[in-house]
Every structure is written in structure tokens, then in C-alpha cells.
Design an enzyme around this catalytic site. Structure first.
Site, PDB file in Angstrom:
ATOM      1  N   ASP A 119       0.782  -1.238   0.000  1.00 56.71           N
ATOM      2  CA  ASP A 119       0.000   0.000   0.000  1.00 56.71           C
ATOM      3  C   ASP A 119       0.814   1.289   0.000  1.00 56.71           C
ATOM      4  OD1 ASP A 119      -2.652  -1.041  -0.090  1.00 56.71           O
ATOM      5  OD2 ASP A 119      -2.390  -1.735   1.973  1.00 56.71           O
ATOM      6  N   ASP A 178      -5.763  -4.438  -6.351  1.00 59.27           N
ATOM      7  CA  ASP A 178      -5.512  -3.092  -5.827  1.00 59.27           C
ATOM      8  C   ASP A 178      -4.050  -2.676  -6.034  1.00 59.27           C
ATOM      9  OD1 ASP A 178      -7.225  -4.927  -4.504  1.00 59.27           O
ATOM     10  OD2 ASP A 178      -7.621  -3.529  -2.883  1.00 59.27           O
ATOM     11  N   THR A 238     -11.316 -14.486  -3.689  1.00 61.16           N
ATOM     12  CA  THR A 238     -11.673 -13.146  -3.218  1.00 61.16           C
ATOM     13  C   THR A 238     -11.315 -12.988  -1.752  1.00 61.16           C
ATOM     14  OG1 THR A 238     -13.320 -11.404  -3.372  1.00 61.16           O
ATOM     15  CG2 THR A 238     -14.069 -13.473  -2.380  1.00 61.16           C
ATOM     16  N   ARG A 250     -15.038  -2.452  -6.408  1.00 62.01           N
ATOM     17  CA  ARG A 250     -13.821  -1.636  -6.269  1.00 62.01           C
ATOM     18  C   ARG A 250     -12.612  -2.325  -6.897  1.00 62.01           C
ATOM     19  NH1 ARG A 250     -14.525  -0.371  -1.576  1.00 62.01           N
ATOM     20  NH2 ARG A 250     -12.934  -1.491  -0.414  1.00 62.01           N
TER      21      ARG A 250
HETATM   22  N1  GLY Z   1      -7.202  -1.598  -1.107  1.00 57.97           N
HETATM   23  C1  GLY Z   1      -8.177  -2.060  -0.203  1.00 57.97           C
HETATM   24  C2  GLY Z   1      -9.555  -1.750  -0.635  1.00 57.97           C
HETATM   25  O1  GLY Z   1      -9.813  -1.324  -1.738  1.00 57.97           O
HETATM   26  O2  GLY Z   1     -10.437  -1.948   0.185  1.00 57.97           O
END
Ligand code: GLY
Length: 395
Positions: A119, A178, A238, A250
Site C-alpha cells: 500500500d 488493488d 476473493t 472496487r
Molecule cells: N485496497 C483495499 C480496498 O480497496 O479496500
């Protein structure tokens, strides 16, 4: 043509024409500056309640009006300073720069700590990255460059991707969709004095993800598990979506945004074609009239399933950028008009106003874990503001 049939066609034409006219009117009257003013009012309310302990507002549960605060290690810690930088960009007011600088600096330890997950891009590029773009402060640049090297330590050359969650091995090397977003930190560093290998790592990650992380219909898995040693794909599963085979809203949003950004940085047409395919499946499967998706496109309780305003905000911003690379006039205009419609929809029906100090309501963080469902979340606010800024530049 008989009379009944022609009346039918006239009726259909009139309905289509008036819907289109109503939308064009809305689009022409959409006041972006008014939305910036609203965001500034809300952000001022947040500033007034942030404790003096180097924490960041993350989310506000439904039914509450109070932020939950997190420290710099939280994956969302860069979004609040990022919003402050965007407010500075939108208004030119120095007070936002001062606050943005203050909150960005709280993230400095990330540039010297060992990498705990992928992240770092969200955290450091949204804060110091926006700060450097707007101020050219050399101290910010050093922090970004160091953090990019830290992120690169998670790259596994046998697989060809960054390990997203080293603490959570799932019996192999995991990469989540992500993670595409965090490649931007590596691209940034490679062209701002950092190691050129960072560029190669980012491209390799994007290629490996493109080849493995998607179903034949271009919908994304959330998590991909690879064999740590051979690099072979084991399975797609997932973590935050409804099921292993569902399209988590998302996740698809991160993918559209991520591959659009990779095309911007590489100019390799295969990434543009891929981003277009990802956007196509998202837009074709989007059934909500207001263009704000359910949290998962395959949620079993649709139409009663919670929405995810954050996914809409991410996609609106991504589509505006994608439209700038799209030569096909019809497609370009579809991207712009849908992105604008998403931003209008968020502005008209999803703003928090007096309910709480965030910008937006109705995002969903982690439904399977029962956390942050139908609430306000800082990354929805960040991409909403980014989308508005991109729309303003486009106009
Ligand atoms: N990157 C974590 C989320 O989108 O919840």
C-alpha cells in the site's frame, strides 16, 4: 406504417430525446466550483475534530457522525493529506497547503521502515506525490524515492509481481488487483532520479497481472495466488468481494484506473486496449440508473445490496483519463459523459452535508468482514475530488 406503430415510435423518440436533453441540461449546469466549496466546508469540519496525535480520519460508520482515526501505518493514511493537497490545488488557498504539508509529514516513517505490504503507493504518492507535484519541495522527493525502493523489495522475480500481503500467505505468493495502483510510485521514482529497474518491475507486474488476474470476460479476481518458487498461477480468489467468481466493484475500479495509469506511463498500446476492455465490461454490467454500483456486481441481494460510492469515484476519475487517450470519438464521448454523470450523481445524491463531515456517504469497505458497510470512507472522498479536478481540467 400504421398509425399505432408510428405513435409508438414518436413516443419512444420523445422519451429518449427528453432524457438526453435533461442530462445535457444537468451537465451544462454542473457547477464544479460549487462542489469544491462544499468539500472545503466539510474538510474544515474534519480539521476541527482531528486529535493532536498524528492520526488520520479514515471512515465514519453509518448512524455516527464521528470519524474513526488511524495512524500512519494504515493503508488509507495517505488519502487525507491527498485531499488536502487537492483542496490546495482546487482553491489556491495557502491554508490547505499548510495542513497538507503537516499531515503528509506524519507519514515519513514509511520511507525508512521495512515494507509491510503493497500500500506504500497509496500512502506516499497521494500525500508527498501530490505535494511534490504542486510545490517541488525537495524533501518530499527524497521520501518518495526511498519509499519506492522499499516497495520494490516485495517484488518476486519468479512470479513477476509484487507480493501484496506478505503477512497473509494463503499458502503462496499473493497479489491483489488493488496493487496495480501502487505501481505508479515505481514509475514516478524511475523518472525522477530513482533506479531505472523500478520501471521494469512495474511493467513486469502489470504484464503478469494482465495475463493471469482476469477471467475470459475481463472481470477481475480480487486475489491471485501464485506458487512462490515456480511462479505458476494457482488460483484466483476473493477477500473483499462476494465470491471467488464475482466482480467486486472496487476491484474492477482499481483495475481500470491502474491499467489506464500504466498506459500513461509506458505508452504501450496493449495496456490501453486492456484498460478499454476493463472499462467496457464495467460499464456494460452497470445496471444502476444513477451509475453508482452495488458493492459487488454479483451481490445476491441486488437491488437491496449496499452501494459503493468509492468505486464510482475511482471509475469516474479513471474514465476521464482514459478518454484523453481514446481516439475513437464515440467511445471518448461515452467515457466523458458517463464519468460526468457519475460525478453529478455523487454530488446530487451521495453528499454528506450535515450528516457527517466526510464528503460522501454510501461506500462499502469490507462487506464479508462486516466492516465499513454503507458508510463514509476517506478514499471515496479522495477520488471524488480528483475526478472533479480532472473534469474541470477537461472543460
Ligand atoms: N485496497 C483495499 C480496498 O480497496 O479496500
Amino acid at each position: 406504417m400504421n398509425t399505432r406503430l408510428s405513435s409508438f415510435y414518436i413516443l419512444i423518440f420523445t422519451l429518449l430525446f427528453s432524457a438526453n436533453a435533461a442530462y445535457s441540461q444537468k451537465s451544462n449546469s454542473f457547477n464544479i466550483k460549487k462542489q469544491f466549496d462544499y468539500c472545503a466546508v466539510q474538510a474544515s469540519k474534519t480539521l476541527a475534530v482531528i486529535p493532536d496525535n498524528q492520526t488520520f480520519p479514515r471512515s465514519i460508520p453509518t448512524g455516527s457522525s464521528e470519524w474513526k482515526f488511524v495512524d500512519y501505518k494504515d493503508w488509507t493514511s495517505g488519502f487525507w493529506p491527498g485531499q488536502l493537497w487537492y483542496l490546495y490545488e482546487a482553491t489556491g488557498e495557502k491554508k490547505w497547503e499548510k495542513e497538507a504539508d503537516k499531515f503528509s509529514r506524519f507519514l515519513t516513517p514509511l520511507s525508512v521502515n521495512k515494507a509491510s505490504d503493497h500500500d506504500l503507493g497509496f500512502q506516499i504518492l497521494n500525500s508527498f506525490g501530490n505535494g511534490y507535484r504542486l510545490t517541488k519541495n525537495k524533501a518530499y522527493k527524497e521520501i518518495i524515492l526511498k519509499t519506492a525502493d522499499t516497495l520494490a523489495t516485495l517484488f518476486n522475480p519468479k512470479v513477476g509481481t509484487i507480493q501484496s500481503w506478505p503477512h497473509n500467505k494463503y499458502g503462496g505468493h499473493n497479489t491483489i488487483i488493488d496493487n496495480m495502483m501502487n505501481l505508479e510510485l515505481l514509475f514516478w521514482a524511475s523518472k525522477n532520479g530513482g533506479n531505472k529497474k523500478l520501471y521494469d518491475i512495474a511493467v513486469k507486474h502489470a504484464e503478469t497481472t494482465m495475463n493471469n488476474h482476469f477471467r475470459p470476460d475481463f472481470t477481475s479476481y480480487h486475489v491471485l495466488i501464485y506458487d512462490y518458487e515456480t511462479g505458476k498461477k494457482i488460483k484466483g480468489i476473493t477477500a473483499q468481494g462476494f465470491s471467488d467468481d464475482s466482480m467486486w466493484a472496487r476491484g474492477q475500479a482499481w483495475a481500470i484506473y491502474g491499467f489506464t495509469m500504466v498506459y500513461r506511463e509506458t505508452k504501450d498500446p496493449k495496456f490501453l486496449a486492456f484498460a478499454n476492455q476493463l472499462a467496457r465490461v464495467y460499464l456494460d454490467k452497470l445496471t444502476t440508473e444513477d451509475l453508482i454500483p452495488y458493492w459487488d456486481f454479483n451481490a445476491p441481494d441486488i437491488p437491496n445490496a449496499p452501494r459503493d460510492a468509492s468505486a464510482a469515484a475511482i471509475v469516474s476519475s479513471a474514465l476521464i483519463e482514459l478518454s484523453s487517450f481514446t481516439k475513437d470519438k464515440k467511445l471518448k464521448s461515452e467515457y466523458v459523459s458517463k464519468a460526468e454523470k457519475m460525478l453529478i450523481s455523487l454530488s446530487e445524491n451521495y453528499q454528506s452535508h450535515d450528516i457527517n463531515p466526510a464528503f460522501l456517504l454510501h461506500s462499502t469497505g469490507h462487506k464479508p468482514a462486516g466492516s465499513e458497510i454503507d458508510c463514509s470512507i476517506n478514499y471515496a472522498d479522495y477520488y471524488y475530488l480528483e475526478g472533479l479536478l480532472r473534469l474541470q481540467k477537461l472543460k
